[in-house]
Enzyme design. Structure first.
Site, short mmCIF file in Angstrom:
data_model
loop_
_atom_site.label_atom_id
_atom_site.label_comp_id
_atom_site.label_asym_id
_atom_site.label_seq_id
_atom_site.Cartn_x
_atom_site.Cartn_y
_atom_site.Cartn_z
N HIS A 82 63.26 18.72 12.52
CA HIS A 82 63.94 19.74 12.98
C HIS A 82 65.38 20.00 11.81
CE1 HIS A 82 66.44 22.55 15.36
NE2 HIS A 82 67.45 21.98 15.09
N ASP A 161 68.42 25.89 28.39
CA ASP A 161 69.06 25.73 27.11
C ASP A 161 69.21 27.29 26.84
OD1 ASP A 161 70.08 24.88 24.64
OD2 ASP A 161 68.16 25.59 24.08
N ARG A 168 76.89 30.24 25.67
CA ARG A 168 77.76 29.71 24.72
C ARG A 168 78.24 30.82 23.53
NH1 ARG A 168 74.33 24.91 23.06
NH2 ARG A 168 76.06 24.53 21.49
N SER A 183 71.38 20.61 23.27
CA SER A 183 70.58 21.97 23.19
C SER A 183 69.24 21.51 22.11
CB SER A 183 71.28 22.98 22.44
OG SER A 183 70.52 24.00 22.11
N LYS A 187 64.90 20.58 23.21
CA LYS A 187 63.98 21.34 22.75
C LYS A 187 62.86 20.33 22.14
CE LYS A 187 66.69 24.41 21.27
NZ LYS A 187 67.75 25.53 21.03
N1 URA Z 1 70.91 25.09 17.39
C1 URA Z 1 70.42 25.04 18.85
O1 URA Z 1 69.24 25.16 19.25
N2 URA Z 1 71.32 24.60 19.63
C2 URA Z 1 72.81 24.66 19.36
O2 URA Z 1 73.35 24.50 20.18
C3 URA Z 1 72.81 24.76 18.13
C4 URA Z 1 72.01 25.22 16.91
#
Ligand code: URA
Length: 434
Positions: A82, A161, A168, A183, A187
């Site tokens: 990621h 999320d 957010r 967050s 994932k």
């Molecule tokens: N990318 C995400 O998936 N979540 C965040 O909070 C910031 C960047």
């Protein structure tokens, strides 16, 4: 349990219990906790932070709020990667085939671009026919046959999320390390891989503008990974200047092909060797990092990783003849050279501003629903640290219209600063956190 009491507890610096965090995430997912209470809680977290235990619990609760992917049908250790997002960051499409050519299994779910940053799924969709929405059976089948597959995120992955992130975004509560870490990691955990490689960017084009903040975020995510039983390694990499020369979807795919044939830009190639070597190491295909680096370099020069990319693209319905003959890609019909207004060293090539110029050309999205022009983008001829003469080309812009090019030219020129002395260079990979 009442949400108002939990908001007050966090506002006063209290520590939320596992049951309280589960209550919040359940209420967020089923809609029983209203948005205004969730927003108030997120603001309290921004001020008071969360302990490691709270962050791990929040991550796991969000990971379990929707579908989770069980990769046990895939033989061998699966490794995911990621990136926190950048400009010209096409590393996934280089390192996934490199690591797969070295025997690592990769079942990757990627995102789309938003704002000034690009997304892997958009880049892949610039290859005609490429399918990024495979069902589970087809996804696993490609991974088992080819060794790697990259698809878009499934609709019901981490719905908690999705909701919290959207809130957010509009309540100035994105910028909190436990919230960003939970967050991202929720994932990755829901996506099912055994091991995770994180590329945490720092600099003008990144979420984390300073190395200290990037390292703090990386440490938090590595600890969450360990807490969830997923070995995680993070690299802190430079995103103070765009990576490579190409920004824009088809242009970046062309640069991916060049890099996989040993002809890529030096910075992109070096960063990809380091990232791919970490995937190979995490996938236990090399006993040490030096061997892993050697394997990555070989795969990037002997054609095996390029062939792996072609295999993956074909297996996902894409026309790999575009990769073998990149002249087939349709690029923006208007092409405009941007000339340097000054002579000297380039002190700044502000990544976020250059990414925003590419959005003006049509290469990215202004909003979640904007259409992308796959042929639009920028080729940078000069980057931070280079010496340039007045009148020399800094970049070539690609778009559908002269008007878009003129707008982007202004934005691009504002991203550059010049001076007489070369700026201090720093390594592309700034730290490794295991
Ligand atoms: N990318 C995400 O998936 N979540 C965040 O909070 C910031 C960047």
């Amino acid at each position: 349990m009442r949400m108002v009491d939990l908001i007050r507890k966090k506002r006063q610096g209290g520590i939320l219990s596992d049951e309280e965090i589960d209550f919040i995430v359940r209420g967020c997912t089923d809609g029983s906790v209203p948005d205004y209470q969730l927003s108030a809680l997120m603001m309290a977290v921004c001020f008071q932070g969360m302990t490691k235990e709270e962050t791990v619990r929040l991550t796991l609760a969000m990971a379990e709020s929707g579908d989770t992917v069980d990769l046990s049908e895939i033989d061998g250790i699966t490794v995911d990667k990621h990136s926190t997002g950048g400009v010209g960051d096409k590393t996934s499409l280089v390192i996934v085939p490199v690591a797969a050519a070295c025997g690592v299994k990769i079942a990757k779910m990627s995102g789309r671009g938003l704002g000034h940053t690009g997304g892997t799924v958009d880049k892949m969709e610039s290859i005609p026919g490429m399918q990024t929405a495979l069902d589970k059976k087809a996804f696993f089948d490609v991974v088992n046959r080819v060794g790697c597959a990259v698809i878009g995120q499934s609709g019901n992955l981490c719905p908690a999320d999705k909701k919290l992130y959207a809130l957010r975004d509009v309540t100035a509560t994105v910028d909190s390390i436990p919230l960003i870490a939970s967050s991202i990691m929720s994932k990755k955990i829901a996506a099912g891989s055994d091991r995770i490689l994180l590329d945490v960017k720092t600099g003008s084009g990144a979420f984390m503008k300073t190395q200290e903040k990037a390292e703090a975020l990386a440490r938090e995510m590595v600890e969450i990974g360990a807490g969830a039983g997923r070995k995680t390694v993070a690299l802190i990499t430079d995103m103070d200047r765009p990576l490579g020369h190409a920004i824009g979807n088809a242009l970046e795919i062309i640069e991916v092909c060049e890099t996989l044939n040993g002809r890529g830009p030096e910075d992109l190639t070096a960063e990809c060797v380091e990232l791919a070597a970490n995937m190979i190491y995490l996938g236990e295909k090399a006993a040490d990092m030096e061997t892993a680096r050697r394997m990555a370099k070989t795969a990037m020069t002997d054609g095996s990783a390029f062939e792996k990319l072609c295999e993956m693209v074909t297996a996902q319905g894409g026309d790999a003849s575009y990769l073998r003959d990149t002249g087939k890609f349709t690029l923006g019909k208007v092409q405009r050279q941007v000339l340097s207004p000054e002579s000297g060293y380039i002190l700044r090539a502000h990544a976020e501003q250059i990414g925003s110029a590419s959005v003006l050309l049509g290469a990215g999205r202004e909003t979640k629903d904007s259409e992308i022009d796959f042929g639009a983008g920028i080729i940078l001829h000069k980057n931070k640290g280079d010496l340039v003469k007045a009148g020399e080309p800094l970049a070539t812009l690609y778009a559908e219209s002269e008007g878009k090019c003129l707008q982007a030219e202004k934005a691009l020129l504002a991203a550059y600063a010049f001076g007489e002395k070369a700026p201090q260079g720093h390594p592309l990979v700034l730290a490794r956190i295991e």
